[in-house]
Design an enzyme around this catalytic site. Structure first.
Site, PDB file in Angstrom:
ATOM      1  N   ILE A   1      -0.983  -1.044  -4.442  1.00 18.39           N
ATOM      2  CA  ILE A   1      -2.183  -0.214  -4.426  1.00 18.39           C
ATOM      3  C   ILE A   1      -1.781   1.233  -4.194  1.00 18.39           C
ATOM      4  CG2 ILE A   1      -4.386   0.247  -3.277  1.00 18.39           C
ATOM      5  CD1 ILE A   1      -2.939  -3.081  -2.599  1.00 18.39           C
TER       6      ILE A   1
ATOM      7  N   PHE B   1       0.822  -1.204   0.000  1.00 20.70           N
ATOM      8  CA  PHE B   1       0.000   0.000   0.000  1.00 20.70           C
ATOM      9  C   PHE B   1       0.860   1.259   0.000  1.00 20.70           C
ATOM     10  CE2 PHE B   1      -3.278  -2.882   1.421  1.00 20.70           C
ATOM     11  CZ  PHE B   1      -4.471  -2.303   1.018  1.00 20.70           C
ATOM     12  N   ASP B   2       0.533   2.169  -0.898  1.00 23.05           N
ATOM     13  CA  ASP B   2       1.025   3.535  -0.796  1.00 23.05           C
ATOM     14  C   ASP B   2       0.401   4.146   0.465  1.00 23.05           C
ATOM     15  OD1 ASP B   2       2.073   6.095  -1.618  1.00 23.05           O
ATOM     16  OD2 ASP B   2       0.063   6.581  -2.349  1.00 23.05           O
ATOM     17  N   LEU B   3       0.992   5.237   0.948  1.00 23.42           N
ATOM     18  CA  LEU B   3       0.454   5.885   2.151  1.00 23.42           C
ATOM     19  C   LEU B   3      -0.350   7.138   1.807  1.00 23.42           C
ATOM     20  CD1 LEU B   3       0.160   6.262   5.183  1.00 23.42           C
ATOM     21  CD2 LEU B   3       2.495   7.189   5.240  1.00 23.42           C
ATOM     22  N   ASP B   4       0.322   8.182   1.329  1.00 22.02           N
ATOM     23  CA  ASP B   4      -0.352   9.448   1.041  1.00 22.02           C
ATOM     24  C   ASP B   4      -1.343   9.299  -0.105  1.00 22.02           C
ATOM     25  OD1 ASP B   4       1.154  10.680   2.988  1.00 22.02           O
ATOM     26  OD2 ASP B   4       2.615  11.530   1.585  1.00 22.02           O
TER      27      ASP B   4
END
Length: 223
Positions: free
Chosen positions: A160, A5-8
């Site tokens: 993602i 997973f990406d964060l921002d």
């Protein structure tokens, strides 16, 4: 089954903290300070790349990044909000035995503090981010580093994220990617970058993750 997973723009909405910290850096440099909505394009690319574009390749980039991190590291990282439905999604995926990782261009130390603050760290096997010298800020390098460290089969993993950089990084390393539309990238940007599908809400994300982490041939999304 593995999901990165990406964060921002994917797990949390960082607009306030990032834009205010950019404004702080520009003000300290004596540069014009745009409104927050004019700076949201900086959410996603590496901070060095963003300031290089914003300042026109000026020699002030290093100082701009230092000033940005000065504010962001004390105030900005908590001017942030978890997207509705994300904790429930992560809980559901974990219960379905999906191994979860964070893969963000943000400094790893900042990412860990944010996820700890919002009680999301517990869902992830590991949190990966960039280093202060800009190592692993490019998603292609970051995902390559994760594969080297974790030694999982990229065909059984999915990335993602909300920006093209996530899809480009995934493709360069043999992963498929899912584009989420609640962040800061446009649908067209994500499609052109080669995402396998677009998802419009966190509650709809589990099914494509489970489907795409099966080691079967995949096709990119079409407009």
């Amino acid at each position: 089954m593995i999901a990165l997973f990406d964060l921002d723009g994917t797990l949390t909405d960082p607009k306030v903290g990032i834009t205010r910290s950019v404004q702080y850096a520009l003000d300290r440099l004596g540069r014009p300070v745009p409104e927050a909505d004019e700076l949201t394009w900086m959410i996603g690319p590496t901070i060095f790349a963003s300031f290089t574009e914003l300042l026109g390749g000026a020699d002030e980039v290093q100082e701009a990044v230092r000033l940005y991190r000065e504010r962001y590291g004390t105030i900005g990282l908590f001017e942030n909000e978890v997207y509705a439905g994300i904790p429930a999604l992560l809980e559901d995926l974990r219960e379905k035995n999906v191994r979860l990782y964070v893969a963000t261009s943000k400094l790893q130390v900042f990412a860990r503090r944010i996820l700890d603050h919002f009680d999301l760290s517990r869902f992830f096997v590991e949190i990966y981010g960039s280093e202060p010298d800009n190592r692993n800020a490019d998603k292609r390098d970051l995902i390559r580093h994760i594969l080297k460290q974790e030694r999982f089969d990229p065909m059984g993993a999915v990335m993602i994220g909300d920006r093209k950089h996530d899809a480009i990084g995934a493709k360069a390393n043999g992963l498929t990617s899912i584009g989420v539309t609640w962040g800061y990238g446009s649908r067209q940007e994500l499609i052109e970058a080669g995402v396998a599908c677009l998802v419009d809400a966190p509650q709809d994300l589990a099914e494509p993750i489970l489907t795409l982490t099966q080691t079967t041939p995949r096709r990119a999304a079409t407009p």
